[in-house]
Design a protein around this motif. Structure first.
Motif, PDB file in Angstrom:
ATOM      1  N   ILE A  74       0.832  -1.200   0.000  1.00 39.24           N
ATOM      2  CA  ILE A  74       0.000   0.000   0.000  1.00 39.24           C
ATOM      3  C   ILE A  74       0.870   1.255   0.000  1.00 39.24           C
ATOM      4  N   ASP A  75       1.974   1.224   0.721  1.00 41.11           N
ATOM      5  CA  ASP A  75       2.853   2.391   0.799  1.00 41.11           C
ATOM      6  C   ASP A  75       3.571   2.663  -0.517  1.00 41.11           C
ATOM      7  N   THR A  76       4.048   1.626  -1.176  1.00 37.18           N
ATOM      8  CA  THR A  76       4.739   1.844  -2.449  1.00 37.18           C
ATOM      9  C   THR A  76       3.780   2.341  -3.513  1.00 37.18           C
ATOM     10  N   VAL A  77       2.557   1.804  -3.502  1.00 37.02           N
ATOM     11  CA  VAL A  77       1.549   2.246  -4.467  1.00 37.02           C
ATOM     12  C   VAL A  77       1.138   3.688  -4.191  1.00 37.02           C
ATOM     13  N   ALA A  78       0.893   4.012  -2.921  1.00 39.72           N
ATOM     14  CA  ALA A  78       0.497   5.372  -2.560  1.00 39.72           C
ATOM     15  C   ALA A  78       1.573   6.374  -2.948  1.00 39.72           C
ATOM     16  N   ASN A 110      -1.255  -3.397  -8.957  1.00 34.75           N
ATOM     17  CA  ASN A 110      -1.801  -2.663 -10.092  1.00 34.75           C
ATOM     18  C   ASN A 110      -3.260  -2.276  -9.869  1.00 34.75           C
ATOM     19  N   LYS A 111      -4.019  -3.164  -9.262  1.00 38.42           N
ATOM     20  CA  LYS A 111      -5.419  -2.826  -8.989  1.00 38.42           C
ATOM     21  C   LYS A 111      -5.517  -1.733  -7.935  1.00 38.42           C
ATOM     22  N   LEU A 112      -4.666  -1.783  -6.925  1.00 35.00           N
ATOM     23  CA  LEU A 112      -4.617  -0.713  -5.939  1.00 35.00           C
ATOM     24  C   LEU A 112      -4.306   0.625  -6.604  1.00 35.00           C
ATOM     25  N   MET A 156      -6.774   3.828  -6.495  1.00 36.98           N
ATOM     26  CA  MET A 156      -6.302   5.064  -5.869  1.00 36.98           C
ATOM     27  C   MET A 156      -6.306   6.220  -6.861  1.00 36.98           C
ATOM     28  N   LEU A 157      -5.941   5.938  -8.093  1.00 35.57           N
ATOM     29  CA  LEU A 157      -5.947   6.989  -9.113  1.00 35.57           C
ATOM     30  C   LEU A 157      -7.369   7.437  -9.424  1.00 35.57           C
ATOM     31  N   TRP A 179      -8.524   6.088 -19.950  1.00 30.96           N
ATOM     32  CA  TRP A 179      -8.487   7.493 -19.515  1.00 30.96           C
ATOM     33  C   TRP A 179      -9.442   7.653 -18.343  1.00 30.96           C
ATOM     34  N   LEU A 180      -8.881   7.960 -17.190  1.00 29.41           N
ATOM     35  CA  LEU A 180      -9.670   8.140 -15.988  1.00 29.41           C
ATOM     36  C   LEU A 180     -10.262   9.533 -15.892  1.00 29.41           C
TER      37      LEU A 180
END
Length: 319
Positions: A138-142, A204-206, A210-211, A317-318
């Motif tokens: 979670i930290d690396t993704v954040a 990747n799903k995280l 988050m994005l 595209w988000l």
């Protein structure tokens, strides 16, 4: 285990659809890249020309590269003796902006990319327990998502966020892996393969979730999610569509393979086998961890398609 399995199951069932649209044709004139050796144009970890150079040429845009080999998102999370995104690459970018080394890049004409995570989650990273005390996936993704926030606050408005490839398919993390330059100690290769598959997919799903949650705070921004994982999975599964060398197509070996013996000095190079000439383009991997130059050309074509304002199969595209 880095996270609860029931939470992982929920994440993998949660989908994110196409929300935005592609860029306008000829809108993008500049490409600014951050990341690790998969993107560093000077380290040439593919044994040749890196994808940002190809992509900028294909799309006829100017390239401003800041990615550095060996990098993680932050050395405060996964400490490695390499120039991380937050402690080195971003400061270098902002310094060049401040002193005028970097020319003015119009926000609506500049695509900023980040491709990070390989070193964060792998050997000498989360996989082998080398993160800072208490940190997790979670930290690396954040941290990677915070790159978007940081660049947005500085005025950037168009982003392409590249997720992690299926690292479990690289030679280093495969079931049939061998001792090599990147890891010379005994290990359970089956365990590494299974755990890496779980880490990359859930990470990747995280990132995606988050994005998506971040988008409402990014007024007037355009944020694309580039699915590197699925692109490489497709190259792995259908190599004939992507590889065109003169040797038999190969997705389990590599162009530059060096096999070490147990307890061999890391100062030695092991027994190496190297493919030369056009045979190199038959391989998905350059060495035990890095994509081949041909794989990078495929990445470049897809990113160039994004910059050219075309609908791209691997890009959501988000905003």
């Amino acid at each position: 285990m880095l996270f609860h399995r029931s939470f992982l199951a929920i994440l993998l069932c949660y989908g994110v659809g196409v929300i935005g649209t592609s860029l306008a044709p000829k809108q993008i004139k500049n490409l600014v890249t951050f990341g690790d050796s998969y993107t560093d144009v000077l380290a040439m970890a593919d044994g040749g020309t890196m994808w940002p150079v190809y992509a900028s040429g294909y799309a006829n845009v100017s390239l401003f590269p800041f990615a550095k080999a060996g990098a993680t998102c932050s050395n405060n999370i996964t400490d490695r003796p390499f120039p991380s995104v937050f402690e080195s690459q971003l400061p270098a970018y902002f310094a060049e902006v401040a002193n005028g080394t970097l020319p003015f890049l119009a926000p609506n004409e500049t695509l900023y990319t980040l491709w990070i995570g390989t070193n964060d989650v792998g050997a000498n990273g989360l996989l082998t327990g080398h993160g800072a005390p208490g940190v997790s996936l979670i930290d690396t993704v954040a941290c990677a998502v915070n790159w978007v926030k940081t660049m947005y606050a500085s005025g950037a408005r168009i982003f392409l966020f590249q997720n992690m490839i299926p690292l479990q398919d690289t030679v280093l993390y495969s079931v049939d892996s061998y001792l090599n330059h990147y890891w010379t100690l005994e290990r359970n290769t089956t365990e590494w393969n299974v755990v890496m598959s779980e880490i990359t997919r859930s990470g990747n799903k995280l990132q995606e979730l988050m994005l998506q949650a971040l988008v409402p705070s990014l007024k007037d921004a355009h944020l694309g999610f580039f699915d590197s994982y699925s692109l490489f999975q497709d190259m792995f599964t259908h190599p004939a569509l992507y590889l065109n060398g003169t040797a038999p197509l190969n997705v389990t070996g590599c162009v530059h393979s060096c096999v070490y013996q147990l307890n061999e000095s890391t100062a030695d190079t092991g027994v190496c086998t190297i493919a030369n000439g056009t045979d190199r383009d038959s391989f998905l991997w350059y060495d035990e961890l890095h994509p081949s130059e041909q794989a990078e050309r495929n990445v470049a074509r897809e990113v160039a398609e994004v910059m050219e304002g075309k609908n791209n199969r691997w890009t959501t595209w988000l905003s």
